[in-house]
Structure formats: structure tokens, C-alpha cells
Design an enzyme around this catalytic site. Sequence first.
Site, PDB file in Angstrom:
ATOM      1  N   TRP A   1       0.774  -1.437   0.375  1.00 39.03           N
ATOM      2  CA  TRP A   1      -0.199   0.105  -0.124  1.00 39.03           C
ATOM      3  C   TRP A   1       0.591   1.131  -0.072  1.00 39.03           C
ATOM      4  O   TRP A   1       0.446   2.832  -0.694  1.00 39.03           O
ATOM      5  CB  TRP A   1      -1.054   0.373   1.211  1.00 39.03           C
ATOM      6  CG  TRP A   1      -0.467   0.119   2.508  1.00 39.03           C
ATOM      7  CD1 TRP A   1       0.772  -0.585   3.228  1.00 39.03           C
ATOM      8  CD2 TRP A   1      -0.665   0.806   3.304  1.00 39.03           C
ATOM      9  NE1 TRP A   1       1.324  -0.350   4.416  1.00 39.03           N
ATOM     10  CE2 TRP A   1       0.590   1.030   4.287  1.00 39.03           C
ATOM     11  CE3 TRP A   1      -1.267   1.843   4.212  1.00 39.03           C
ATOM     12  CZ2 TRP A   1       0.243   1.315   6.072  1.00 39.03           C
ATOM     13  CZ3 TRP A   1      -2.324   2.809   5.385  1.00 39.03           C
ATOM     14  CH2 TRP A   1      -0.718   2.605   6.228  1.00 39.03           C
ATOM     15  N   ASP A   2       2.225   1.014  -0.169  1.00 37.52           N
ATOM     16  CA  ASP A   2       3.285   1.647   0.490  1.00 37.52           C
ATOM     17  C   ASP A   2       2.893   2.830  -0.753  1.00 37.52           C
ATOM     18  O   ASP A   2       3.298   4.490  -1.167  1.00 37.52           O
ATOM     19  CB  ASP A   2       4.660   1.515   0.747  1.00 37.52           C
ATOM     20  CG  ASP A   2       5.069   0.965   1.369  1.00 37.52           C
ATOM     21  OD1 ASP A   2       3.837  -0.426   2.066  1.00 37.52           O
ATOM     22  OD2 ASP A   2       5.876   0.951   1.993  1.00 37.52           O
TER      23      ASP A   2
ATOM     24  N   GLU B   1       0.860  -2.517  12.602  1.00 40.21           N
ATOM     25  CA  GLU B   1       0.710  -3.683  12.531  1.00 40.21           C
ATOM     26  C   GLU B   1       1.177  -4.724  14.069  1.00 40.21           C
ATOM     27  O   GLU B   1       0.813  -6.074  14.030  1.00 40.21           O
ATOM     28  CB  GLU B   1       1.923  -4.557  12.070  1.00 40.21           C
ATOM     29  CG  GLU B   1       0.952  -3.858  10.134  1.00 40.21           C
ATOM     30  CD  GLU B   1       2.426  -3.997   8.805  1.00 40.21           C
ATOM     31  OE1 GLU B   1       3.963  -3.610   9.310  1.00 40.21           O
ATOM     32  OE2 GLU B   1       2.248  -3.794   7.654  1.00 40.21           O
TER      33      GLU B   1
ATOM     34  N   LYS C   1       2.630   0.780  16.035  1.00 42.01           N
ATOM     35  CA  LYS C   1       3.988   0.611  15.122  1.00 42.01           C
ATOM     36  C   LYS C   1       4.302   2.258  14.376  1.00 42.01           C
ATOM     37  O   LYS C   1       5.245   2.293  14.390  1.00 42.01           O
ATOM     38  CB  LYS C   1       4.394  -0.545  14.775  1.00 42.01           C
ATOM     39  CG  LYS C   1       4.749  -0.764  13.709  1.00 42.01           C
ATOM     40  CD  LYS C   1       5.287  -1.955  12.498  1.00 42.01           C
ATOM     41  CE  LYS C   1       5.974  -1.931  11.559  1.00 42.01           C
ATOM     42  NZ  LYS C   1       6.263  -3.028  10.451  1.00 42.01           N
ATOM     43  N   GLN C   2       2.964   1.915  14.201  1.00 38.85           N
ATOM     44  CA  GLN C   2       2.920   3.323  12.980  1.00 38.85           C
ATOM     45  C   GLN C   2       1.461   4.162  13.217  1.00 38.85           C
ATOM     46  O   GLN C   2       1.086   3.409  13.813  1.00 38.85           O
ATOM     47  CB  GLN C   2       3.397   3.221  11.377  1.00 38.85           C
ATOM     48  CG  GLN C   2       2.229   1.403  11.324  1.00 38.85           C
ATOM     49  CD  GLN C   2       2.699   0.974  10.464  1.00 38.85           C
ATOM     50  OE1 GLN C   2       3.248   0.330  10.239  1.00 38.85           O
ATOM     51  NE2 GLN C   2       2.657   1.829   8.932  1.00 38.85           N
TER      52      GLN C   2
HETATM   53  O1  IFM Z   1       3.615  -1.772   4.031  1.00 42.27           O
HETATM   54  C1  IFM Z   1       4.500  -1.539   5.522  1.00 42.27           C
HETATM   55  C2  IFM Z   1       3.827  -1.771   6.636  1.00 42.27           C
HETATM   56  O2  IFM Z   1       3.385  -0.292   7.082  1.00 42.27           O
HETATM   57  C3  IFM Z   1       4.770  -1.930   7.511  1.00 42.27           C
HETATM   58  N1  IFM Z   1       5.698  -2.487   7.380  1.00 42.27           N
HETATM   59  C4  IFM Z   1       6.709  -2.651   5.775  1.00 42.27           C
HETATM   60  C5  IFM Z   1       5.080  -2.435   5.443  1.00 42.27           C
HETATM   61  C6  IFM Z   1       6.601  -2.225   3.561  1.00 42.27           C
HETATM   62  O3  IFM Z   1       6.979  -1.004   3.636  1.00 42.27           O
END
Ligand code: IFM
Length: 758
Positions: free
Chosen positions: A326-327, A468, A582-583
Site C-alpha cells: 500500500w506504500d 501492525e 508501530k506506525q
Molecule cells: O507497508 C509497510 C507496512 O505498513 C509496515 N511494514 C513495512 C511495509 C513495507 O514498507
Amino acid sequence: MEWIVKDEKFHKNKIEHNGNKYLIGNGYMGYRGTMEEYTKDQLVACNLSNVYDKVGNKWREPVNAPNGLITRLYCNGEPMSVLSGEVLEHEQVLDIKNVVHKRHTIFTTSKGARVEVNSERFLSLSNIHLLCMKYSLRVSEPCSIVLETGIDADVWDINGPHLEELTLRVESDNLLAEAVTHEKRYEVVVAERIERTFGEETIERQQNSILRKISVKAEAGIEYSFVKYVSVFTAQDEEKDCSEAALRSNAVAVEKGYDQLFSDNKELWRQRWEKADVVIEGDDYAQLALRYSMYHLMIIAPTHTGRASIPARGLSGQVYKGAIFWDTEIFMLPFFLHTNPQIAKNLLKYRCNTLDGARRKASEYGYRGAFYAWESQDSGDDACTYFNVTDVFTGRPMRTYFRDKQIHISADVAYAIWQYYLMTGDESLLLEGGAEVIIECARFFYSYAYFNMGKNRYELLDVTGPDEYHERVNNNAYTNAMVRCTLEAVMKVIDLLRTKYKKEYDELEEKIYFEDDIDKLKDMLKRLYVPEPDASTGIIEQFDGYKRLEDITLKELKSRILNPNEYLGGGNGLATATKVLKQADVVLMLNLFKDRYSMEIKKANWEYYEPITEHGSSLSACVYALLAAEIGKVDWAYKYFMKTATIDLTGDSKQYVGTLYIGGTHPASNGGAWMAVILGFAGVNASQDVITINPRLPEKWESIKFKLVHEGQKFEVKITKDAVVIKADNSNSMEETFIIANEKIMCRSGDIKEIRYQ
Ligand code: IFM
């Protein structure tokens, strides 16, 4: 100066990082920033876009082509290599304006003679198969020079070897390496040709390499130089004969000559930069970091096919299986959408072309419609495994649910296609498969949803959101909001087709029978639960029950870490039972749907989530920068922007998750850097028919100037401390509406409007 990236010394411990940092590319292939004398041990790679291979039960990954640049130099029998020789001077330079890699080294021999080496390389944009290099040397004392240069087919692989049936031969002045990939027997061919004016040449074949051995009695002070043309073709290129095509490509290159090819390439890059460049006055490092980020996006964007997209580590190697996440849609696409919509369309065509893979995945799990791959390769089937991380303590594979539960990927794809339509006004993508994708994604969500009878609402249970570390949760706010957006889009798409494209509507109905689903989707849109801000605090709960998790500071969590590479999520992860994320998750949602939420809500959520976000993903910092800029925390925004924009310059990023190597470039961060500046500091918010600009420049920035394309109309925008100046391109055919400082401004072709905002 703000176009040059440079290292002025050789450091052995930077070999791997510099391979990423000095990457060059042209969307078809990426060539890592390694020295000519390096081999696979120093991670040399000519990484090919969209050519994947699987060996045994190891992960499928992109293929690295044989290295046509290998060049080893010996002076009186002594190897002149930064790895073993005495290095007096060394410089590695990347000219990001012209997309050229340069190297300058002075070695000293054991007898004290100086041997100077200079090289320059670039990947052609006009002939995407072509890699060119100029190499020269000069000695301070007469000596015997031997150069070995040719093709090294002993390539770096993480899960290889991918190349089989290797043939090494000489044909019409070319060295040729021909091989086939292990799994699909795809041909991979590299042809190398050189132009030189000195020395005697013999050919040396070894098991995995074919080299020219050039010997010369070198005189002091004389420059000995040669030029190399390397052409790469694969079965994906649909050429009748890859070897023929590679030989032809080199012949054309020789005909044109290095200097002409170089200046043609320079001109093509000038045109690309002309569309994209952002000029920051008052902050040279930010300027360089931002351009460097845009550089990385531009060198890896495939323009030659709609069947490829941008992998999470670009073309810097095989990490993350060379897969598209999805990046691309959420973090990289905005840059292309606002500066070069043709490339944006190309990236989205990839999702249209891999729809069948997404259908297969949905049906594998028992759902209808399209469930896009979490890690997508050429066919769209999911490359993500069930056990994606290995536990550092036990060495055992850990069951992860990225593949099964990050259902937001289908909504991210639908969102991006819809954004393309809104920003460009171009309906062609919808007609070329985009509408079908959106309908199939909406169908997938309907079949995934749970109807909660008691609450009379649709819910999305057992999902993983962007964060995640918390897998298999219910009603993740980001996921539900994205699904709502998919459902809104599907209604509008169906309406558009019905009213404007009846024939296409009927053809699509004939193909996928969606009419019976329309009422169901409408109902789901009406009654889908999307977590709302808490009435008293304004906080949006990341998922059901999140607020009952352990309250813990990031510092406390970090103090519990036993191994620097341990995975913090999954069943036993340290973060799993805590609120630490995580993010960016809710904060990302607030960015994407900024018009739905008030400033107070945005501020409350940023302040709540920021201290407990680990930024364990390189996708996180830019999101916090964006929202920080919007809520007026410009210093915070700057801090997060710089973290994002410098990630590939400094190499300051996670290299391992568990035992898994995740090094490489970070295109999502690169896209995030652009977003932080244009959508954050400049405050550009483009919707279907209006562009709002609400600037908040960092203290030391005097101005920023950038280009924007909206609905095919081109603008140059300059923002100073107190004014916005918009120049509408003379070629514009439509009037565009801007809102600046609450004032409505109409801009016609050739207009220059200055609006004071302070
Ligand atoms: O898409 C990301 C995910 O959100 C976090 N882990 C790495 C992936 C690839 O960049």
C-alpha cells in the site's frame, strides 16, 4: 550544491548503505551505488523491475541481472581496489539533477606510485535497457596496467540462485551473458560492449564471468579511458530474441556515442525535474533532502509498462520480495498525481492489471470481489507468507497476519484510483479497469463485513490496521473509514458509468454482474460503523478495546526490550498488550479525510497518539509531520519531515525485523517527504474542483516554490512568509478555483495572482 550527494572518504562499514544511497535507476532497472571492483559480497545489484523468480520453497523475489560493469584494475600485478588497496583519496558522488553516479579514487601502490581512477555511469531514459559507463585511469609512474572488465554473472541473491543455464559468449564485439530464470524459464540477457583506444585485449571465461583482459604499459600522466555500453533484456520485454535486441541496443549506443547519450539523458531528466522540482529558500539541507527524496521516486517509477509498480524498497534490491505494498498508493502516489499524472495512471494500471490475482486471493479466503495482495508481485497473487517474521529468541517462524487481515489494502487501492479521477478529471482509468477494481473491492468488503443485528450496523471484525503491532482487532478506525470511502466511490463510479458511459456500464455488467449488489452496497454505506471521536476527549479509539490496553510510555516499553531486533508485535510481542503503536494509524486517517474532522479533533488525536507511536515503520514519521503542520505544530512537523526526508541519506532506519533483513531505500518515506512539504508546510489540499492553500512555513524557510497539476491545468506556486503567488501556465485551457486565506481566487491561463495570507 543542493543537487549533489557526496561522500569524501571511503569507509568499509558504509559499503551497504552507500549501495542504497547512491542508487541510480530508470524505472526498468536500478543499479546500486557500488564500486566497479565490487562483487556480490559487496551487494552489487542490477535489480530488474517486474521480473520475479522463486527457488524451491524460498520467497519469490525480483531478479538481479548479471553485472555488466565489473571492472578490476591491477598495477604491476597489485589490485587497485578500495577493499584491499592503499586509498589516498576517494569520492563517491551522485548528481541527482542529471542522475549520474561518479567515483574518484587515488590509490598508492606498494612502491609509492599514484593510480587515479575516475568513473561515471548513468541509466538511459530514452532506451531503458541501456546502462553506460565511462572509466579512466592515470598513473604517476610508468607501470604495467591490467584491466579486467566484462560481465559478472555471479550475482547477489537473497533467495536464489535465480539464473540458470548460463551461457557466456562473444558476439560481434559484444560479451554476452544469457540465462533463464529458475521458475518460469524467463530469458535474461546482458550484452556488454566497450570502446577503447589503448591496450591489448584477450577474453577470459570463468564459470560465472566473461571478462576482457586489457593490458597496457601505461605512461605517467596519460589518461587511459574506455566507455562501456551494457544492454539488458528479459522475456518480459516481449522481444522475439532478447540477445538480438541487446546486441542491437549496444550497436545503436555505439553509433550515438557516450557524450550524445549523456546529453540526451540530461535533457530528459531536465524535463522531468521541470515538472517536479520544489525550491526551498533558507534551508539548504532540507532542500537537498527533499530533492533527494524526489530523485528516488523518479528513478524507480516504471514508465514503460502498466504491468509494474514501485516496490517497497524501490529498485535497490530484493528486500521485501521486491513486492508492491500500500506504500505506493498512499505514500508515493500523491507526488506523481500532483506533478506527473501520467506516471500516477501507470502505477494504478498495475492494480487494474493484477485484479485477477486479487480475485483469486478473495476467493481463496472464501470472499467475493477483490482482496489485493499485501505483498504484490507481477501476477497480483500474494507473496506475503503466513510466517513473515522469525523470532530472534527461538529461531522459530512466527505466525503473522499481514497477508490475511490487512484488508485495508483493497480500500487503499480503490481510494487511490478514485483520487486519480478526482485530481485529474480523467475518466480513462476508470474505463480501463479502474471502475471494475473499485466495484470488486466494494464487493469484497460487503462479503467480509459482519452485520451486527443488535447494533444495526455493519462492522469489520478481525482485521489489522496500519499499526501492525495490533493484529486481528475489531473495527480499526482507519480500515473502516477507508472502506466507507470505497463504498462512497463505488456509488459515484456506478452513477458516472450509468449516466455517461452506458455501453461500458452494460459491458461491465455483462462481465461481472454487479447490479444485484448495488442495493447491498448502498445499505452497507448507510450503516457501516466508523469509530467517531469520543464526545469528551475527542480521541478516536484505534480499534474496539484499544483503550483497555496497558498504558505505557515508549521509554518503558523500550526498557523491556531484550534483543535489538526482536519483533514487538505478533502473539508475544512487547507492544501487543500495550497501547504503543508501530506506525501512524488514526493520525493517517485524519490526514486522508481532513475535511471530515475539526482542528480540535486532529490536535487531540495527534497529541494522544504521538508519544506512544514507536515509528517502527518508515511510513510513520511523514504522517505525523503532515498533521503537525496542519494543527500548527510546525517545529514538530519539521522534525518529522527531516527524519523522513533524510532516511536514505543517513541510513538511519531499521535493518532487521527478527532475523529478516529489511535494508534498502525507502520510497514511501521519499513520497512522505514530498507530502510533508507540499500538503503539510505549503498546506495544499486539492479536491475535485478546488485547491485550497493554507501555508505554515518552518521558521527558517524564506519561501518555497513548486509545480502543481490539477485537472490537467498547470500551475507554479510560490509561498513566502506572507504571500502566495500563483502562476497559471499559458497552455491552460480551464479556469481553476483556489482558496487562499478564505478568499476565492479564479486563475485563468497566463494569470499571475498574489494573495497575502498573513
Ligand atoms: O507497508 C509497510 C507496512 O505498513 C509496515 N511494514 C513495512 C511495509 C513495507 O514498507
